[in-house]
Scaffold this active site. Structure first.
Site, PDB file in Angstrom:
ATOM      1  CE  LYS A  41      -3.774  -2.579   1.940  1.00  0.00           C
ATOM      2  NZ  LYS A  41      -4.523  -3.063   3.090  1.00  0.00           N
TER       3      LYS A  41
ATOM      4  CD  GLN B  41      -3.417  -4.743   6.155  1.00  0.00           C
ATOM      5  OE1 GLN B  41      -3.300  -3.740   5.470  1.00  0.00           O
ATOM      6  NE2 GLN B  41      -4.015  -5.833   5.705  1.00  0.00           N
TER       7      GLN B  41
ATOM      8  CG  ASP C  16      -9.566  -0.708   4.040  1.00  0.00           C
ATOM      9  OD1 ASP C  16      -9.279  -0.973   2.856  1.00  0.00           O
ATOM     10  OD2 ASP C  16      -8.842  -1.012   5.007  1.00  0.00           O
TER      11      ASP C  16
END
Ligand code: NDP
Length: 280
Positions: free
Chosen positions: A48, A92, A115
């Site tokens: 990322k 994460q 997200d």
């Protein structure tokens, strides 16, 4: 059989983003939080960060110790929620067991939830009116579009019903007018159901979850699964070597859906930046 090349499609998406960012002097910022030392999470976070560099984004990484408390993590998120340099925040997953994942997701400001994991975003996906795309399912839809795979009226089977992959995947296929069946660990006759599918999307997380006898001749097979085999190598859910003999299109692992997930994350971050800065 056509091999779906997620790396190339993702690069095209990121190139478009990088161009827009450069031309307009945009400075989108993504904060990535990682808690603990999970090696798979470390790889995803590094990817990322690399994608942010590629697109010309500002990125910040917060690598927190395994024993970070819920209070410390929430305090960091609240600080980032107010940070003007940061347009997107992602934490994460999975988090260490002592942390409450749901509370952490809900602590991220909806304006920065790139997200699209929070309840409101998941609900919006169901209605079909959303700002942030669910990254992995939207990445799959981009791949289908790139390869001109018409979804309308097709029988699509999604294996897996998680809130981040299976359910939103089914919704996006439904919005694209597929007839969708969602399967899970309690599904009976999985093989028969899959054999009736024009499009199979596997999001199980188990090597060998989709075998050639489950796939109709000419079906499109999308493998979301990311697993480690006995040699420690990345492998999908699908028995690729045998299934590719029957499929019309198939994604490899790695190099299929994974790069697209990150490309959509970059799209979401740019969207967040433009919305936060009120750019049309
Ligand atoms: P979850 O573990 O949350 O969900 C797995 C789903 O598979 C569940 O719904 C489960 O059913 C179902 N399942 C398990 N066993 C079977 C079975 N024998 N037959 C049918 N269904 C079964 O995983 P995620 O959705 O988070 O992720 C799925 C996979 O995708 C993982 O390998 C993950 O690493 C990968 N992934 C890949 C991404 C990418 O960018 N390529 C991004 C995100 C995830 P039940 O609900 O009944 O338990």
């Amino acid at each position: 059989m056509t091999l779906i090349d997620g790396k190339t499609v993702a690069a095209a998406v990121k190139d478009r983003i990088a161009e827009e960012v450069k031309e307009n002097g945009y400075t989108p910022g993504l904060a990535v939080i990682i808690v603990g030392n999970d090696p798979a999470s470390r790889v995803y976070v590094n990817n990322k960060k690399k994608a942010c560099e590629y697109c010309g984004f500002h990125s910040e990484e917060y690598a927190l110790a395994e024993n970070t408390t819920q209070g410390e993590l929430i305090a960091l998120i609240e600080k980032l929620n107010c940070d003007e340099k940061i347009d997107g925040i992602l934490c994460q997953l999975p988090l260490p067991k002592h942390l409450d994942e749901k509370a952490v997701i809900e602590a991220i400001s909806p304006a920065k939830d790139v997200d699209a994991f929070c309840e409101a975003d998941v609900g919006k996906v169901m209605i079909g009116n959303y700002t942030f795309s669910p990254c992995t399912p939207a990445g799959v839809m981009e791949l289908l579009k790139f390869y001109n795979i018409d979804v309308s009226g097709k029988n699509a089977v999604v294996i897996g019903r998680s809130n981040i992959v299976g359910k939103p995947m089914a919704m996006l296929l439904l919005h694209a007018n597929a007839t969708v069946t969602i399967c899970h660990s309690k599904t009976q006759n999985l093989k028969e159901i899959c054999r009736g599918a024009d499009i199979v999307v596997s999001a199980v997380g188990r090597i060998g979850a989709v075998t050639a006898d489950m796939v109709k001749e000419g079906a499109v097979v999308i493998d979301v699964g990311i697993n480690r085999n006995a040699e420690g190598k990345l492998q999908g859910d699908v028995d690729f070597e045998n299934v590719k003999e029957k499929a019309s299109f198939i994604t490899p692992v790695p190099g299929g859906v994974g790069p697209m997930t990150i490309a959509v994350l970059m799209q979401n971050t740019l969207k967040a930046y433009k919305s936060n800065k009120k750019i049309k």
